[in-house]
Structures are given as structure tokens and as C-alpha cells.
Design a protein around this motif. Structure first.
Motif, PDB file in Angstrom:
ATOM      1  N   PRO A 143     -60.220 -34.137  24.229  1.00 56.55           N
ATOM      2  CA  PRO A 143     -59.937 -32.747  24.602  1.00 56.55           C
ATOM      3  C   PRO A 143     -58.728 -32.676  25.528  1.00 56.55           C
ATOM      4  CG  PRO A 143     -61.756 -33.575  25.903  1.00 56.55           C
ATOM      5  CD  PRO A 143     -61.424 -34.650  24.907  1.00 56.55           C
ATOM      6  N   LEU A 144     -58.141 -31.486  25.633  1.00 51.88           N
ATOM      7  CA  LEU A 144     -56.917 -31.301  26.416  1.00 51.88           C
ATOM      8  C   LEU A 144     -56.923 -29.923  27.052  1.00 51.88           C
ATOM      9  CD1 LEU A 144     -53.883 -32.052  27.118  1.00 51.88           C
ATOM     10  CD2 LEU A 144     -53.292 -30.947  24.943  1.00 51.88           C
ATOM     11  N   TYR A 145     -56.435 -29.850  28.295  1.00 58.21           N
ATOM     12  CA  TYR A 145     -56.295 -28.586  29.023  1.00 58.21           C
ATOM     13  C   TYR A 145     -54.832 -28.445  29.412  1.00 58.21           C
ATOM     14  CZ  TYR A 145     -57.287 -25.124  32.781  1.00 58.21           C
ATOM     15  OH  TYR A 145     -57.343 -24.010  33.607  1.00 58.21           O
ATOM     16  N   VAL A 146     -54.172 -27.426  28.870  1.00 60.05           N
ATOM     17  CA  VAL A 146     -52.757 -27.170  29.150  1.00 60.05           C
ATOM     18  C   VAL A 146     -52.664 -26.230  30.347  1.00 60.05           C
ATOM     19  CG1 VAL A 146     -50.615 -26.196  28.252  1.00 60.05           C
ATOM     20  CG2 VAL A 146     -52.138 -27.488  26.726  1.00 60.05           C
ATOM     21  N   VAL A 147     -52.035 -26.689  31.425  1.00 60.82           N
ATOM     22  CA  VAL A 147     -51.949 -25.872  32.632  1.00 60.82           C
ATOM     23  C   VAL A 147     -50.771 -24.904  32.550  1.00 60.82           C
ATOM     24  CG1 VAL A 147     -53.036 -27.682  34.017  1.00 60.82           C
ATOM     25  CG2 VAL A 147     -50.541 -27.534  33.936  1.00 60.82           C
ATOM     26  N   HIS A 148     -50.853 -23.842  33.302  1.00 63.96           N
ATOM     27  CA  HIS A 148     -49.822 -22.800  33.492  1.00 63.96           C
ATOM     28  C   HIS A 148     -48.931 -22.561  32.272  1.00 63.96           C
ATOM     29  CE1 HIS A 148     -47.333 -26.256  34.397  1.00 63.96           C
ATOM     30  NE2 HIS A 148     -47.652 -26.339  35.668  1.00 63.96           N
ATOM     31  N   LEU A 149     -49.537 -22.175  31.173  1.00 62.30           N
ATOM     32  CA  LEU A 149     -48.778 -21.863  29.953  1.00 62.30           C
ATOM     33  C   LEU A 149     -48.007 -20.561  30.161  1.00 62.30           C
ATOM     34  CD1 LEU A 149     -50.013 -22.345  26.362  1.00 62.30           C
ATOM     35  CD2 LEU A 149     -48.942 -20.177  26.980  1.00 62.30           C
ATOM     36  N   THR A 150     -46.744 -20.536  29.731  1.00 63.97           N
ATOM     37  CA  THR A 150     -45.884 -19.400  30.074  1.00 63.97           C
ATOM     38  C   THR A 150     -45.262 -18.663  28.898  1.00 63.97           C
ATOM     39  OG1 THR A 150     -43.699 -20.463  30.150  1.00 63.97           O
ATOM     40  CG2 THR A 150     -45.135 -20.814  32.039  1.00 63.97           C
ATOM     41  N   CYS A 151     -45.202 -19.267  27.707  1.00 66.24           N
ATOM     42  CA  CYS A 151     -44.333 -18.703  26.680  1.00 66.24           C
ATOM     43  C   CYS A 151     -44.977 -18.684  25.305  1.00 66.24           C
ATOM     44  CB  CYS A 151     -43.015 -19.469  26.640  1.00 66.24           C
ATOM     45  SG  CYS A 151     -43.191 -21.207  26.172  1.00 66.24           S
ATOM     46  N   SER A 152     -44.383 -17.892  24.428  1.00 65.74           N
ATOM     47  CA  SER A 152     -44.950 -17.671  23.098  1.00 65.74           C
ATOM     48  C   SER A 152     -44.983 -18.945  22.260  1.00 65.74           C
ATOM     49  CB  SER A 152     -44.157 -16.576  22.372  1.00 65.74           C
ATOM     50  OG  SER A 152     -42.800 -16.957  22.218  1.00 65.74           O
ATOM     51  N   GLY A 153     -43.944 -19.771  22.343  1.00 62.29           N
ATOM     52  CA  GLY A 153     -43.912 -20.994  21.557  1.00 62.29           C
ATOM     53  C   GLY A 153     -45.012 -21.960  21.930  1.00 62.29           C
ATOM     54  N   ALA A 154     -45.247 -22.119  23.226  1.00 64.10           N
ATOM     55  CA  ALA A 154     -46.326 -23.002  23.676  1.00 64.10           C
ATOM     56  C   ALA A 154     -47.681 -22.433  23.275  1.00 64.10           C
ATOM     57  CB  ALA A 154     -46.247 -23.189  25.185  1.00 64.10           C
ATOM     58  N   LEU A 155     -47.818 -21.113  23.375  1.00 65.98           N
ATOM     59  CA  LEU A 155     -49.079 -20.492  22.975  1.00 65.98           C
ATOM     60  C   LEU A 155     -49.328 -20.680  21.486  1.00 65.98           C
ATOM     61  CD1 LEU A 155     -51.530 -18.809  23.786  1.00 65.98           C
ATOM     62  CD2 LEU A 155     -50.192 -16.764  23.276  1.00 65.98           C
ATOM     63  N   GLN A 156     -48.281 -20.571  20.684  1.00 62.02           N
ATOM     64  CA  GLN A 156     -48.452 -20.760  19.240  1.00 62.02           C
ATOM     65  C   GLN A 156     -48.902 -22.185  18.930  1.00 62.02           C
ATOM     66  OE1 GLN A 156     -48.175 -18.198  16.879  1.00 62.02           O
ATOM     67  NE2 GLN A 156     -49.265 -19.779  15.721  1.00 62.02           N
ATOM     68  N   ALA A 157     -48.401 -23.148  19.691  1.00 62.88           N
ATOM     69  CA  ALA A 157     -48.837 -24.533  19.497  1.00 62.88           C
ATOM     70  C   ALA A 157     -50.330 -24.674  19.783  1.00 62.88           C
ATOM     71  CB  ALA A 157     -48.029 -25.462  20.398  1.00 62.88           C
ATOM     72  N   VAL A 158     -50.803 -23.989  20.811  1.00 61.40           N
ATOM     73  CA  VAL A 158     -52.230 -24.011  21.137  1.00 61.40           C
ATOM     74  C   VAL A 158     -53.039 -23.327  20.039  1.00 61.40           C
ATOM     75  CG1 VAL A 158     -53.972 -23.167  22.773  1.00 61.40           C
ATOM     76  CG2 VAL A 158     -51.839 -24.172  23.617  1.00 61.40           C
ATOM     77  N   ILE A 159     -52.551 -22.185  19.558  1.00 56.91           N
ATOM     78  CA  ILE A 159     -53.247 -21.469  18.484  1.00 56.91           C
ATOM     79  C   ILE A 159     -53.357 -22.350  17.251  1.00 56.91           C
ATOM     80  CG2 ILE A 159     -53.072 -19.537  16.876  1.00 56.91           C
ATOM     81  CD1 ILE A 159     -51.710 -17.959  19.156  1.00 56.91           C
ATOM     82  N   ASP A 160     -52.255 -22.971  16.868  1.00 54.78           N
ATOM     83  CA  ASP A 160     -52.260 -23.828  15.682  1.00 54.78           C
ATOM     84  C   ASP A 160     -53.265 -24.971  15.841  1.00 54.78           C
ATOM     85  OD1 ASP A 160     -50.293 -22.220  14.629  1.00 54.78           O
ATOM     86  OD2 ASP A 160     -48.640 -23.597  15.095  1.00 54.78           O
ATOM     87  N   ALA A 161     -53.313 -25.545  17.042  1.00 58.98           N
ATOM     88  CA  ALA A 161     -54.240 -26.648  17.287  1.00 58.98           C
ATOM     89  C   ALA A 161     -55.692 -26.187  17.193  1.00 58.98           C
ATOM     90  CB  ALA A 161     -53.963 -27.253  18.659  1.00 58.98           C
ATOM     91  N   LYS A 162     -55.972 -25.031  17.761  1.00 57.53           N
ATOM     92  CA  LYS A 162     -57.339 -24.521  17.709  1.00 57.53           C
ATOM     93  C   LYS A 162     -57.751 -24.199  16.276  1.00 57.53           C
ATOM     94  CE  LYS A 162     -57.894 -22.885  22.432  1.00 57.53           C
ATOM     95  NZ  LYS A 162     -58.545 -21.908  23.316  1.00 57.53           N
ATOM     96  N   LEU A 163     -56.814 -23.681  15.490  1.00 57.49           N
ATOM     97  CA  LEU A 163     -57.118 -23.382  14.087  1.00 57.49           C
ATOM     98  C   LEU A 163     -57.417 -24.649  13.294  1.00 57.49           C
ATOM     99  CD1 LEU A 163     -54.484 -20.590  13.326  1.00 57.49           C
ATOM    100  CD2 LEU A 163     -56.971 -20.307  13.549  1.00 57.49           C
TER     101      LEU A 163
END
Length: 467
Positions: free
Chosen positions: A234-254
Motif C-alpha cells: 500500500p502507498l499514501y501520497v502526501v500533500h497532493l497538489t495537481c490534476s496530473g498527480a491526482l489522475q495517477a492516483v485515480i488510474d491506480a485505484k481503478l
């Protein structure tokens, strides 16, 4: 003899309902009506919400940075947190080069013991990875109750670790019941951009965000997610700030990966236009990752609403504008990176999230308390209002309004990045383990009463077992 909170509206991550709460011996012992026992003290909280005490899973108190330290120590920082409605913090005990994890943890215990006005725990920040440190991770979990570890992909030659260390740490954590938290920025790219800017004489604060672009965060976030997949951890990404990083998280969760994400009020409410402030004022907003163009804000709010972002922390890392930030007066890369926020987190998120219709009040509680409790081994002791849970309760009066200003805050720093922001609601009473520590919005105790929290191992949700 107990305490009964009478007439309030209880809010958890799942429910909103009116009921009385009875507190005895540090715990919530009953919820309902007509629960008063002989000798109980009854406190009227009519018209107020009862929130579980806020949990800020990302603070930096008494952190040395070069020859200076953050302006808030554990006493001033936790006092400010308490007055803002936060009753638990998780700070980053840091292992510096050449130290064992135990030495780093002992150093932070010495900083915090007997000084905290809230309950507290530690993540263990690893900057010097080796075989001994790998073995120590299991000892930290079993003997010290430290069940989360942080690694940095930024701050080259200081805190940054390489991909091999990241992969090994993720693998080890996954095997022994820990959660790895990662600062996602490409430190090599940033170091080159900073060097290039300085060589061209570009030294003003406005060059800070230009040398730490969103692309550096997006790339690092995608890369560490790949490493987490390879490590089956598992992984916890701290202080996410931008759309590109969020999309990477979304893709991973999917894809079914167990990835969690955190953001902060500064990224929801401030944007990069502040770096062009008159004179040196842009230095107040030099944080890492930096503030982004304003369009990223709505993307982050959407991430909160949809549950893709799990927590709202502060990354409270305060430096005085005068005497600390101005060390970089002639070179933006020497401005101490960080800003205050531990006192204003809950008020800002309530005002600009709940009151603005961007979050439900249940989502507010989940983001400021419950989710962090679940991720970091504190639930159901912390993070909810239920029989058997610690009586950490915030009495929130939504009828109170105020304006945020540094002059009235209690953080030990000479500015706030939210100067002039309107706030709806206030923590007029705060209880920690059944003891009323804030009354009428003012500190009601002279001496710190916070306890160290020995946390449970991380609970895997998508396969895998704790050892």
C-alpha cells in the motif's frame, strides 16, 4: 461522576443525529436520551455540532532545517491545533544521515514528551536506507507503535532517496504491516531547474513554483505508484497538489491498487498568483510542492468529493517571515520551505467545503478525522463518536463567524497565508479523553495533557496480511 453533553447534533462520517453524549473515565460511555447519572455535570450544547476531535496526520514541529528550526515547537504547535479543533497530530520523527531509526525516534520523543496539548504519534521519516534500517522497521511497529514511514523523492543530497530504496522500503513495509508515505516530486529534475534559474540570475520568490513544476510531481507520483505495484504494498501520497498527480492516483485505484492520497487547505484555497506579490511577500508562500495555477483547485475539490483523496492535512511547517524566510532574500532556493496551518484547517474546510456546498458535513468529518484514524491505526479509539471511543469531542458552534488574522491566532509564527479569509463556525469547547481543555474558544488548561499514541499495524484492505 461523568459529563453529559446535552442538546447537540452528533456528526460522524456516516451519521447526523441529535442525542446526548455521556463521558466518563476518558471514554464515551453512552449516547442517547435520559442518560444522566447522579452527580453528572450537564453541559448544554444547544445549536452546536459535536464532531470527533480532528486528526492532522501531517505536521512538522521543532524540525531542524539547516541552522534553524521551525518556529512552532510541540508546545505552541499543539496548543494552536487544539484551539482549532484538532485533538490528535501525527508528526514526522526524522532519521537523519548516519542515525538508526531508534535514534531518530528518541530525538523526537525528547522534543515532544510533556509538551503536547493534544494526543500525538509519529511517522518515521527515513533518509538513510540500509539493511539495518530495514530490520528496524519491524521493531518500530512492534515495540514503538510507529506503523507508518515516510520517504522523500525530493530535496536532493539532503532527504531524497533513490528508487531502489523506495522499492525496498515499500516491500518491507508491505510485509510487516506498515504504510509508506511519500513526498512525490522529482528531486533530480528540480535540482537542475533551480541551478539553471540561479545561473540566469532568477532569484525572486516567483521562481520557486517555476522550478518545481506540476510535471515533476505528476512524474514522481506515477513512478512511486509503479514501485508500490511491484512491491505489492500500500502507498499514501502526501500533500497532493495537481490534476496530473491526482489522475495517477485515480488510474491506480481503478486498477485495484491500494493507494491513498492527502491534500491540504493551501492547495484548495490558494494559487500561484501569490508568488508575484509586492516585494518579498511571495516568500510567505514558498512551500514544497508549491501552490499551483487556480484551475487545479476544482480538480482537488472533486477528488475530495468523490473519495479519491482520503484526508486533508496541513503539512504545518512554520517559519517566521522576518528572521527566517528572509534568509532567502537574495535567493529563492534558500527560503525555508513551509507554512503554518494547523490552527485553521478545520475552520477553513468547514467554511469553504461544507458551507460552500462542496462537501457534506459527513465528508468533512471523514476528511478531517475518521479516515486518518483508520489509515494510521487509531480507529475506533479516535476518529468517531461512539461508546468505547476516546472522548475527543469538538463542540462546533456554526453561529460564530470571524476573520482569520495572524494577530489572533496562537501559532508561533508572524503571519498566516490565510490573512483576511472569512471563517464560519468555531470550536467553542474541546474535550480530550473526557477533559475539557477549551472553553468559550479559549484554552482552559495551563499544562500539556497530551499522550503518546501507540498505533496498531496498518490494516490491508485489498489482499495481503499483517505479520
Amino acid at each position: 461522576m461523568g459529563i453529559v453533553l446535552n442538546g447537540g447534533t452528533i456528526v460522524t462520517a456516516a451519521d447526523v443525529y441529535q442525542a446526548d453524549v455521556r463521558i466518563e473515565s476518558e471514554r464515551i460511555v453512552a449516547i442517547g436520551y435520559e442518560i444522566k447519572q447522579p452527580g453528572d455535570q450537564v453541559i448544554s450544547v444547544d445549536g452546536c455540532f459535536l464532531f470527533p476531535g480532528g486528526i492532522d496526520p501531517h505536521t512538522h514541529f521543532d524540525l531542524p532545517v539547516g541552522e534553524i528550526s521551525t518556529s512552532d515547537n510541540f508546545s505552541s504547535g499543539t496548543k494552536a491545533a487544539l484551539l482549532g479543533g484538532t485533538t490528535t497530530i501525527l508528526d514526522f520523527a526524522t532519521q537523519f544521515k548516519g542515525e538508526t531509526l531508534k535514534q531518530g525516534l528518541d530525538n523526537w520523543h525528547a522534543k515532544a514528551d510533556g509538551k503536547c496539548f493534544v494526543d500525538y504519534g509519529f511517522h518515521m521519516a527515513i533518509t538513510d536506507w540500509n539493511d539495518q534500517v530495514a530490520r528496524e522497521m519491524r521493531e518500530m511497529i512492534q515495540r514503538e507503535g510507529v506503523t507508518s514511514f515516510k520517504l522523500y523523492m525530493a530535496y536532493k543530497n539532503v532527504l531524497q532517496v533513490d528508487d531502489g530504496a523506495l522499492l525496498q522500503a515499500l516491500r518491507q513495509a508491505g510485509e510487516c504491516g506498515a504504510l509508506v508515505c511519500v513526498h512525490c516530486e522529482n528531486g533530480d529534475v528540480i535540482a537542475d531547474l533551480v541551478q539553471n534559474a540561479r545561473a540566469q540570475g532568477k532569484t525572486a520568490p516567483k521562481y520557486h513554483p517555476l522550478t518545481r513544476p506540476a510535471e515533476a510531481e505528476e512524474e514522481a507520483t506515477s513512478r512511486v505508484i509503479t514501485l508500490a505495484r511491484l512491491a505489492e504494498a500500500p502507498l499514501y501520497v502526501v500533500h497532493l497538489t495537481c490534476s496530473g498527480a491526482l489522475q495517477a492516483v485515480i488510474d491506480a485505484k481503478l486498477k485495484g491498487l491500494e493507494i491513498y492520497a492527502e491534500t491540504c487547505p493551501q492547495y484548495l484555497l490558494l494559487d500561484d498568483s501569490v508568488y508575484s506579490a509586492e516585494g518579498f511577500n511571495g516568500a510567505k508562500y514558498v512551500i514544497s510542492p508549491p501552490l499551483r495555477p487556480i484551475y487545479h483547485q476544482e480538480v482537488l475539490w472533486s477528488g475530495l468529493k468523490t473519495g479519491v483523496i482520503d484526508t486533508v492535512a496541513t503539512d504545518h511547517c512554520a517559519f517566521n517571515y522576518k528572521g527566517q524566510k528572509d534568509l532567502g532574500l537574495n535567493d529563492f532556493s534558500k527560503i525555508p520551505s513551509g507554512a503554518p496551518g494547523v490552527e485553521t484547517r478545520m475552520g477553513l474546510l468547514y467554511t469553504y467545503g461544507v458551507m460552500a456546498g462542496k462537501l457534506t458535513i459527513n465528508e468533512f468529518v471523514a476528511l478531517t478525522s475518521t479516515n486518518a484514524a483508520k489509515l494510521f491505526g487509531l480507529f475506533p479509539r479516535k476518529g468517531t463518536i461512539a461508546p468505547g471511543s476516546d472522548a475527543d469531542i469538538v463542540v462546533w458552534d456554526p453561529r460564530v463567524s470571524s476573520v482569520v488574522t495572524a494577530k489572533t491566532l496562537h501559532q508561533a509564527v508572524d503571519y498566516t497565508p490565510y490573512e483576511g479569509f472569512e471563517q464560519v463556525g468555531q470550536a467553542i469547547r474541546v474535550f480530550i479523553r473526557g477533559k475539557q481543555v477549551v472553553q468559550d474558544g479559549k484554552l482552559g488548561v495551563e499544562n500539556p495533557t497530551g499522550n503518546y499514541l501507540f498505533r496498531k499495524p496498518f490494516l490491508r484492505r485489498k489482499g495481503g496480511e499483517n505479520v
